[in-house]
Design a protein around this motif. Structure first.
Motif, PDB file in Angstrom:
ATOM      1  N   GLU A 284      56.177  45.788  35.635  1.00 47.91           N
ATOM      2  CA  GLU A 284      57.700  45.802  35.934  1.00 47.91           C
ATOM      3  C   GLU A 284      58.124  44.586  36.754  1.00 47.91           C
ATOM      4  OE1 GLU A 284      59.600  48.141  35.258  1.00 47.91           O
ATOM      5  OE2 GLU A 284      58.127  49.408  34.507  1.00 47.91           O
ATOM      6  N   HIS A 285      57.189  43.698  37.421  1.00 49.25           N
ATOM      7  CA  HIS A 285      57.476  42.380  37.937  1.00 49.25           C
ATOM      8  C   HIS A 285      57.853  41.585  36.696  1.00 49.25           C
ATOM      9  CE1 HIS A 285      56.245  39.349  41.206  1.00 49.25           C
ATOM     10  NE2 HIS A 285      57.305  38.870  40.256  1.00 49.25           N
ATOM     11  N   GLY A 286      59.001  40.891  36.555  1.00 49.16           N
ATOM     12  CA  GLY A 286      59.377  40.077  35.603  1.00 49.16           C
ATOM     13  C   GLY A 286      59.846  40.518  34.506  1.00 49.16           C
ATOM     14  N   ARG A 287      59.937  41.901  34.383  1.00 43.42           N
ATOM     15  CA  ARG A 287      60.705  42.555  33.276  1.00 43.42           C
ATOM     16  C   ARG A 287      62.208  42.103  33.092  1.00 43.42           C
ATOM     17  NH1 ARG A 287      60.137  47.277  30.117  1.00 43.42           N
ATOM     18  NH2 ARG A 287      58.327  48.041  31.885  1.00 43.42           N
ATOM     19  N   HIS A 288      62.939  41.786  33.918  1.00 45.68           N
ATOM     20  CA  HIS A 288      64.344  41.456  33.931  1.00 45.68           C
ATOM     21  C   HIS A 288      64.409  40.065  33.371  1.00 45.68           C
ATOM     22  CE1 HIS A 288      62.648  39.070  37.555  1.00 45.68           C
ATOM     23  NE2 HIS A 288      63.791  38.418  37.655  1.00 45.68           N
ATOM     24  N   ALA A 289      63.281  39.298  33.526  1.00 49.92           N
ATOM     25  CA  ALA A 289      63.494  37.767  33.151  1.00 49.92           C
ATOM     26  C   ALA A 289      62.483  37.527  31.807  1.00 49.92           C
ATOM     27  CB  ALA A 289      63.198  36.782  33.922  1.00 49.92           C
ATOM     28  N   ASN A 290      61.844  38.715  31.496  1.00 46.94           N
ATOM     29  CA  ASN A 290      61.051  38.768  29.959  1.00 46.94           C
ATOM     30  C   ASN A 290      59.875  37.987  30.392  1.00 46.94           C
ATOM     31  OD1 ASN A 290      60.655  39.769  27.723  1.00 46.94           O
ATOM     32  ND2 ASN A 290      61.279  37.988  26.351  1.00 46.94           N
ATOM     33  N   TYR A 291      59.282  38.064  31.539  1.00 43.92           N
ATOM     34  CA  TYR A 291      57.867  37.367  31.680  1.00 43.92           C
ATOM     35  C   TYR A 291      57.160  38.514  32.256  1.00 43.92           C
ATOM     36  CZ  TYR A 291      58.773  36.715  36.625  1.00 43.92           C
ATOM     37  OH  TYR A 291      59.428  36.923  38.080  1.00 43.92           O
ATOM     38  N   GLY A 292      55.701  38.543  32.011  1.00 45.37           N
ATOM     39  CA  GLY A 292      54.847  39.520  32.310  1.00 45.37           C
ATOM     40  C   GLY A 292      53.940  38.845  33.915  1.00 45.37           C
ATOM     41  N   TRP A 293      53.554  39.750  34.851  1.00 37.83           N
ATOM     42  CA  TRP A 293      52.875  39.466  35.799  1.00 37.83           C
ATOM     43  C   TRP A 293      51.445  39.753  36.091  1.00 37.83           C
ATOM     44  CZ3 TRP A 293      54.759  36.095  39.582  1.00 37.83           C
ATOM     45  CH2 TRP A 293      53.785  36.061  40.731  1.00 37.83           C
ATOM     46  N   ILE A 294      50.464  38.747  36.299  1.00 34.39           N
ATOM     47  CA  ILE A 294      49.168  39.290  36.615  1.00 34.39           C
ATOM     48  C   ILE A 294      49.035  39.227  38.039  1.00 34.39           C
ATOM     49  CG2 ILE A 294      46.931  38.153  36.373  1.00 34.39           C
ATOM     50  CD1 ILE A 294      47.596  36.882  33.868  1.00 34.39           C
ATOM     51  N   THR A 295      48.615  40.625  38.436  1.00 33.68           N
ATOM     52  CA  THR A 295      48.203  40.638  40.077  1.00 33.68           C
ATOM     53  C   THR A 295      47.053  40.182  40.261  1.00 33.68           C
ATOM     54  OG1 THR A 295      49.758  42.604  39.983  1.00 33.68           O
ATOM     55  CG2 THR A 295      48.136  42.442  41.842  1.00 33.68           C
ATOM     56  N   LEU A 296      46.144  40.396  39.419  1.00 37.51           N
ATOM     57  CA  LEU A 296      44.511  40.064  39.886  1.00 37.51           C
ATOM     58  C   LEU A 296      43.815  39.923  38.336  1.00 37.51           C
ATOM     59  CD1 LEU A 296      42.235  39.768  42.095  1.00 37.51           C
ATOM     60  CD2 LEU A 296      42.152  42.101  41.712  1.00 37.51           C
ATOM     61  N   LEU A 297      43.024  38.898  38.404  1.00 38.83           N
ATOM     62  CA  LEU A 297      41.908  39.023  37.543  1.00 38.83           C
ATOM     63  C   LEU A 297      40.566  38.706  38.231  1.00 38.83           C
ATOM     64  CD1 LEU A 297      43.022  36.700  34.579  1.00 38.83           C
ATOM     65  CD2 LEU A 297      43.239  38.904  34.714  1.00 38.83           C
ATOM     66  N   TYR A 298      39.554  39.342  38.194  1.00 35.53           N
ATOM     67  CA  TYR A 298      38.414  39.392  39.133  1.00 35.53           C
ATOM     68  C   TYR A 298      37.147  39.558  38.346  1.00 35.53           C
ATOM     69  CZ  TYR A 298      34.668  40.667  42.121  1.00 35.53           C
ATOM     70  OH  TYR A 298      33.503  40.872  42.970  1.00 35.53           O
ATOM     71  N   LEU A 299      36.100  38.598  38.531  1.00 37.12           N
ATOM     72  CA  LEU A 299      34.593  38.874  38.098  1.00 37.12           C
ATOM     73  C   LEU A 299      33.953  38.572  39.366  1.00 37.12           C
ATOM     74  CD1 LEU A 299      34.464  36.630  34.691  1.00 37.12           C
ATOM     75  CD2 LEU A 299      34.115  38.856  34.972  1.00 37.12           C
ATOM     76  N   ASP A 300      32.819  39.246  39.489  1.00 37.54           N
ATOM     77  CA  ASP A 300      31.941  39.178  40.422  1.00 37.54           C
ATOM     78  C   ASP A 300      31.337  37.857  40.434  1.00 37.54           C
ATOM     79  OD1 ASP A 300      29.732  39.276  38.607  1.00 37.54           O
ATOM     80  OD2 ASP A 300      29.264  41.305  39.144  1.00 37.54           O
ATOM     81  N   GLU A 301      30.557  37.335  41.363  1.00 40.52           N
ATOM     82  CA  GLU A 301      30.024  35.964  41.774  1.00 40.52           C
ATOM     83  C   GLU A 301      28.975  35.676  40.538  1.00 40.52           C
ATOM     84  OE1 GLU A 301      29.750  32.362  42.816  1.00 40.52           O
ATOM     85  OE2 GLU A 301      31.130  33.531  43.923  1.00 40.52           O
ATOM     86  N   ALA A 302      28.236  36.683  40.150  1.00 38.69           N
ATOM     87  CA  ALA A 302      27.348  36.218  39.179  1.00 38.69           C
ATOM     88  C   ALA A 302      27.680  35.984  37.821  1.00 38.69           C
ATOM     89  CB  ALA A 302      26.292  37.492  39.155  1.00 38.69           C
ATOM     90  N   HIS A 303      29.094  36.293  37.589  1.00 35.61           N
ATOM     91  CA  HIS A 303      29.667  36.238  36.170  1.00 35.61           C
ATOM     92  C   HIS A 303      30.580  35.048  36.272  1.00 35.61           C
ATOM     93  CE1 HIS A 303      27.604  39.899  35.462  1.00 35.61           C
ATOM     94  NE2 HIS A 303      27.731  39.857  34.212  1.00 35.61           N
ATOM     95  N   ARG A 304      30.865  34.315  37.254  1.00 35.11           N
ATOM     96  CA  ARG A 304      31.751  33.128  37.303  1.00 35.11           C
ATOM     97  C   ARG A 304      31.193  32.178  36.940  1.00 35.11           C
ATOM     98  NH1 ARG A 304      33.599  34.636  43.532  1.00 35.11           N
ATOM     99  NH2 ARG A 304      34.206  36.633  42.896  1.00 35.11           N
ATOM    100  N   ASP A 305      31.763  30.854  36.486  1.00 31.76           N
ATOM    101  CA  ASP A 305      31.451  29.747  35.990  1.00 31.76           C
ATOM    102  C   ASP A 305      30.333  29.822  34.812  1.00 31.76           C
ATOM    103  OD1 ASP A 305      32.832  28.345  37.909  1.00 31.76           O
ATOM    104  OD2 ASP A 305      31.299  28.754  39.451  1.00 31.76           O
ATOM    105  N   ARG A 306      30.647  30.856  33.860  1.00 27.23           N
ATOM    106  CA  ARG A 306      29.752  30.930  32.787  1.00 27.23           C
ATOM    107  C   ARG A 306      31.000  31.143  31.504  1.00 27.23           C
ATOM    108  NH1 ARG A 306      26.324  36.187  34.271  1.00 27.23           N
ATOM    109  NH2 ARG A 306      26.033  36.243  32.083  1.00 27.23           N
ATOM    110  N   GLY A 307      32.016  30.691  31.629  1.00 24.53           N
ATOM    111  CA  GLY A 307      32.846  30.911  30.367  1.00 24.53           C
ATOM    112  C   GLY A 307      33.495  32.342  30.172  1.00 24.53           C
ATOM    113  N   LEU A 308      33.259  33.169  30.875  1.00 19.86           N
ATOM    114  CA  LEU A 308      33.895  34.683  30.860  1.00 19.86           C
ATOM    115  C   LEU A 308      35.058  34.847  31.282  1.00 19.86           C
ATOM    116  CD1 LEU A 308      29.990  36.291  31.669  1.00 19.86           C
ATOM    117  CD2 LEU A 308      31.216  35.783  29.467  1.00 19.86           C
ATOM    118  N   GLY A 309      35.358  34.176  32.326  1.00 19.76           N
ATOM    119  CA  GLY A 309      36.911  34.721  32.898  1.00 19.76           C
ATOM    120  C   GLY A 309      37.914  34.736  31.712  1.00 19.76           C
ATOM    121  N   VAL A 310      37.749  33.819  30.688  1.00 24.44           N
ATOM    122  CA  VAL A 310      38.949  33.743  29.738  1.00 24.44           C
ATOM    123  C   VAL A 310      39.150  35.090  29.117  1.00 24.44           C
ATOM    124  CG1 VAL A 310      37.506  33.041  27.931  1.00 24.44           C
ATOM    125  CG2 VAL A 310      39.608  32.012  28.021  1.00 24.44           C
ATOM    126  N   GLN A 311      37.781  35.905  29.053  1.00 23.56           N
ATOM    127  CA  GLN A 311      38.093  37.029  28.234  1.00 23.56           C
ATOM    128  C   GLN A 311      39.136  38.077  28.984  1.00 23.56           C
ATOM    129  OE1 GLN A 311      34.478  39.211  26.608  1.00 23.56           O
ATOM    130  NE2 GLN A 311      33.207  36.840  26.708  1.00 23.56           N
TER     131      GLN A 311
END
Length: 373
Positions: A284-311
């Motif tokens: 709903e955030h941004g619908r008026h201007a035709n953009y989407g909103w990301i509230t949170l993208l989270y990976l646990d510490e063990a999975h960070r800096d391994r190129g996985l966040g882009v998924q």
């Protein structure tokens, strides 16, 4: 006699996000644009008399590398497209593998047996692509031709030209912009070299033997509130260094509203049988201007800096792209250097800054259809 350079397309969104591309006409990535530059330099002094490509965007853009230094017409040939995976198009590998493990095993490991309602078989691809390549070679006798196609399609062509089973382990899926040299003479093909990626050496690409595929599962944060709270709290500490200023309940209440607006908005992320992350989208955030909103993208510490966040990012971008949004936005804390590097690497730009509860926040945006070099 016809000499042919058979080239796989550059890195595209499906390669990066670990989604199945097939006939899905996604864009190329920032790395893909650099690979195109390297391919252009490789062929700058190579005589090319004719140029053909699949009509999908990632192949046409890759063929543009040849056009930089050769005044040629680009002939697009739908028969050179990637395998059509039907109901799997633009879906994530891990999701499909979880839901249909037998069919996915056949697709990856037993090409001769693979069959899926609504999709092509490998045999279908081999027949159509081989007929197209034979016609191209016959029509260009005495010339040198560049042909841009796709990973599975080129593997099927190698199977045809080398008279090997589709399951022969010696048949590779060529790397992005990988080059095969082929000669056609007296009605027969001879494969001279396979999957030459030497032009990419200057990019210092990581050598990865296997890429982990993360699975997404839609959840109701009202039911999975303990998991949601734990993920958000850890994300807060990662961004701000402590839990100062954090209160779980407002974020949980917002997530419940996001889920009510879109049951696919909140995802638990799995690595195999281990829950490792969270995606939270506010449609709903941004619908008026035709953009989407990301509230949170989270990976646990063990999975960070391994190129996985882009998924995780890919899930958010594809979700909003399917909805027809023109852009995606989010906030990043000024002192969260890791997150700033991540989003800027993947095509987000800073629009403005504002004062948040704990310091400055950057408003960042990704626009669909723009170059993200």
């Amino acid at each position: 006699m016809t000499d042919l350079y058979l080239i796989r397309h550059t890195e595209a969104e499906g390669n990066l996000f670990r989604a199945m591309q097939g006939h899905w006409d996604g864009d190329v990535t920032a790395l893909g644009l650099k690979e195109i530059d390297a391919l252009a330099a490789r062929f700058a002094d190579v005589e090319i008399d004719a140029l053909y490509a699949s009509d999908l965007k990632r192949a046409r853009l890759t063929a543009g590398a040849i056009l930089r230094t050769h005044a040629l017409e680009l002939h697009t040939v739908p028969a050179l497209r990637e395998i059509n995976v039907g109901p799997w198009e633009a879906r994530f590998f891990a999701d499909v593998g979880f839901e249909q493990p037998r069919e996915m095993d056949l697709f990856i490991n037993h090409a001769e047996e693979f069959s899926l309602p609504g999709a092509e078989s490998y045999h279908d691809v081999r027949r159509r692509a081989a007929a197209a390549l034979r016609q191209i070679a016959a029509e260009n006798d005495g010339k040198t031709v560049a042909v841009v196609s796709h990973g599975v399609t080129i593997r099927c062509l190698l199977s045809y030209m080398l008279e090997k089973s589709l399951d022969d382990p010696s048949l590779p899926i060529c790397g992005n912009t990988g080059v095969c040299r082929v000669r056609y003479e007296d009605g027969a093909f001879t494969v001279l070299s396979v999957n030459d990626c030497s032009h990419l050496a200057s990019l210092a690409l990581p050598t990865v033997s296997r890429r982990e595929n993360l699975r997404g599962e839609a959840i109701d944060p009202a039911v999975e509130r303990d998991y949601y709270r734990a993920c958000y709290a850890d994300a807060w500490v990662s961004a701000h260094g402590s839990l100062a200023g954090y209160s779980a309940e407002p974020y949980l209440a917002a997530a419940r509203a996001h889920h009510r607006a879109d049951p696919e908005a909140v995802l638990r992320i799995w690595d195999g049988e281990q829950a490792v992350g969270l995606v939270d989208l506010d449609i709903e955030h941004g619908r008026h201007a035709n953009y989407g909103w990301i509230t949170l993208l989270y990976l646990d510490e063990a999975h960070r800096d391994r190129g996985l966040g882009v998924q995780l990012l890919g899930r958010a971008l594809l979700h909003y792209n399917r909805m027809g949004r023109a852009a995606v936005r989010l906030h990043v804390a000024e002192d969260n250097a890791r997150a700033l590097r991540f989003y800027e690497k993947h095509g987000f730009r800073r629009l403005s800054s504002e004062t948040g509860a704990l310091g400055r926040l950057y408003l960042m945006e990704y626009r669909f259809g723009e170059s993200h070099a």
